[in-house]
Design an enzyme around this catalytic site. Structure first.
Site, PDB file in Angstrom:
ATOM      1  N   CYS A   1       0.761  -1.193   0.054  1.00 38.08           N
ATOM      2  CA  CYS A   1      -0.091  -0.046  -0.021  1.00 38.08           C
ATOM      3  C   CYS A   1       0.961   1.249  -0.057  1.00 38.08           C
ATOM      4  O   CYS A   1       1.172   1.706   1.112  1.00 38.08           O
ATOM      5  CB  CYS A   1      -1.015  -0.026   1.128  1.00 38.08           C
ATOM      6  SG  CYS A   1      -2.050   1.617   1.199  1.00 38.08           S
TER       7      CYS A   1
ATOM      8  N   CYS B   1      -0.419   4.012   1.929  1.00 39.46           N
ATOM      9  CA  CYS B   1      -0.282   3.843   3.698  1.00 39.46           C
ATOM     10  C   CYS B   1       1.148   3.978   3.813  1.00 39.46           C
ATOM     11  O   CYS B   1       1.309   4.974   4.985  1.00 39.46           O
ATOM     12  CB  CYS B   1      -0.765   2.509   4.096  1.00 39.46           C
ATOM     13  SG  CYS B   1      -2.055   1.863   3.303  1.00 39.46           S
ATOM     14  N   ASP B   2       1.854   3.589   3.094  1.00 40.95           N
ATOM     15  CA  ASP B   2       3.660   3.467   3.634  1.00 40.95           C
ATOM     16  C   ASP B   2       4.375   4.474   2.909  1.00 40.95           C
ATOM     17  O   ASP B   2       5.754   4.427   3.386  1.00 40.95           O
ATOM     18  CB  ASP B   2       4.201   2.182   3.564  1.00 40.95           C
ATOM     19  CG  ASP B   2       3.120   1.312   4.727  1.00 40.95           C
ATOM     20  OD1 ASP B   2       2.826   1.768   5.589  1.00 40.95           O
ATOM     21  OD2 ASP B   2       3.003   0.097   4.305  1.00 40.95           O
TER      22      ASP B   2
END
Ligand code: NDP
Length: 309
Positions: A134, A137-138
């Protein structure tokens, strides 16, 4: 046989938020937490884009808070997964992995989606330490670093473009000699100076002492000009697709060709009255915790309306 008015299946942001709303509506819901309590978010570290947490929040803490909030309003948590359902009967019939039999007047399916992985043991080894599925997300943790994205579809191109805004260099590892993505996404990637596409390339493994430091790659595997080499990278992002966890329900519910549950318009209502779908299992597009939470709230509100009828 156990009975509940509302059974929520899944414990990501959609499931827990449904629990909070349904609990507050005095529906005394039961929630199956499944194999991965807290859902997909628990495989990431920090969440920086969930509203209300200006300094970011540890993903596990966020999910634990949602869980406690749902419990506070009377949601009963069970550490089980559903293994069989029958949506032909009323109340609905559900069998759990410990063999227990349940009936439920209504159902919220919030079983999420799972990212596909290549199946390398190194993906497990470096999970959360350089391996991610992701970018949204990261990606932030890879500012000014070198990363690789695997995949040649729209998701991979989108993630590579997103990461190029943050990272110093992005390699796109594509197994075919061409991209599968839409023309516009292909052009965006090919015209981005920070992105280098490695066509006809497969990943054999990852290496590194403290997290990912590089990938073992092979160019034109099995051909006479096959070439193996190591590519130094700090992050390895998988973007080879997701699969919705809808198999159990697919015989009864309308799904699209990839298996995502189809709901009516922007509601969480499925084509079976009393059955609602929330979160990533019904969302091939956004896959964000805040959106899943919102759809969980909607599902609980629709379930309340259904049960009142
Ligand atoms: P896709 O199935 O479209 O693409 C998956 C990609 O991963 C393909 O390039 C595939 O390669 C590659 N792949 C699959 N398995 C492996 C493997 N084992 N090793 C190496 N590569 C692998 O998935 P997406 O998630 O990209 O997209 C899903 C759907 O969502 C699509 O319909 C897409 O158009 C849509 N979407 C649309 C967006 C938009 O419009 N903005 C954004 C994101 C997704 P190969 O080509 O060789 O099969």
């Amino acid at each position: 046989m156990n009975h509940t008015r509302l059974l929520i299946i899944g414990s990501g942001p959609a499931g827990y938020t449904a629990g909070i709303y349904a609990g507050r509506a005095n529906l005394s819901p039961t929630l199956l937490e499944g194999m991965q309590p807290g859902g997909q978010l628990t495989i990431t570290t920090e969440v920086e884009n969930f509203p209300g947490w200006p300094d970011g929040v540890d993903a596990k803490e966020l999910m634990d808070n949602m869980r406690r909030q749902a419990e506070r309003f009377g949601t009963q948590m069970l550490p089980n997964a559903a293994t069989k359902v029958n949506l032909d009967v009323r109340p609905f019939h559900i069998t759990l992995d410990d063999g227990a039999e349940w009936t439920a007047d209504s159902l919220i399916i919030a079983t999420g989606a799972s990212a596909k992985y290549l199946g390398l043991s190194d993906e497990q080894k470096y999970m959360g330490q350089g391996v991610s599925a992701c970018a949204t997300c990261d990606g932030f943790f890879y500012r000014k670093k070198v990363v690789a994205v695997v995949g040649g579809g729209d998701t991979a191109c989108e993630e590579a473009s997103y990461l190029a805004e943050l990272a110093s260099k992005v390699y796109l590892i594509v197994r075919k000699p061409h991209l599968r993505a839409s023309k516009i996404m292909q052009e965006r990637v090919m015209n981005n100076d920070k992105i280098e596409v490695l066509f006809e390339t497969n990943t054999l493994g990852l290496y590194g002492e403290n997290g990912v430091e590089g990938a073992h790659l092979v160019f034109r595997k099995g051909e006479s000009d096959e070439r193996k080499y190591d590519l130094p990278i700090d992050g390895f992002f998988l973007a080879i697709g997701h699969h919705p966890n809808s198999e159990l329900f697919a015989p009864w519910l309308k799904t699209n060709e990839e298996g995502y549950i189809i709901t009516e318009g922007d509601t969480p209502c499925t084509d079976v009255p009393g059955v609602f779908a929330a979160g990533d299992v019904a969302d091939p597009k956004y896959r964000q915790a805040v959106i899943a939470a919102g759809s969980g709230a909607k599902a609980a509100m629709e379930a309340e309306k259904y049960l009142a009828q």
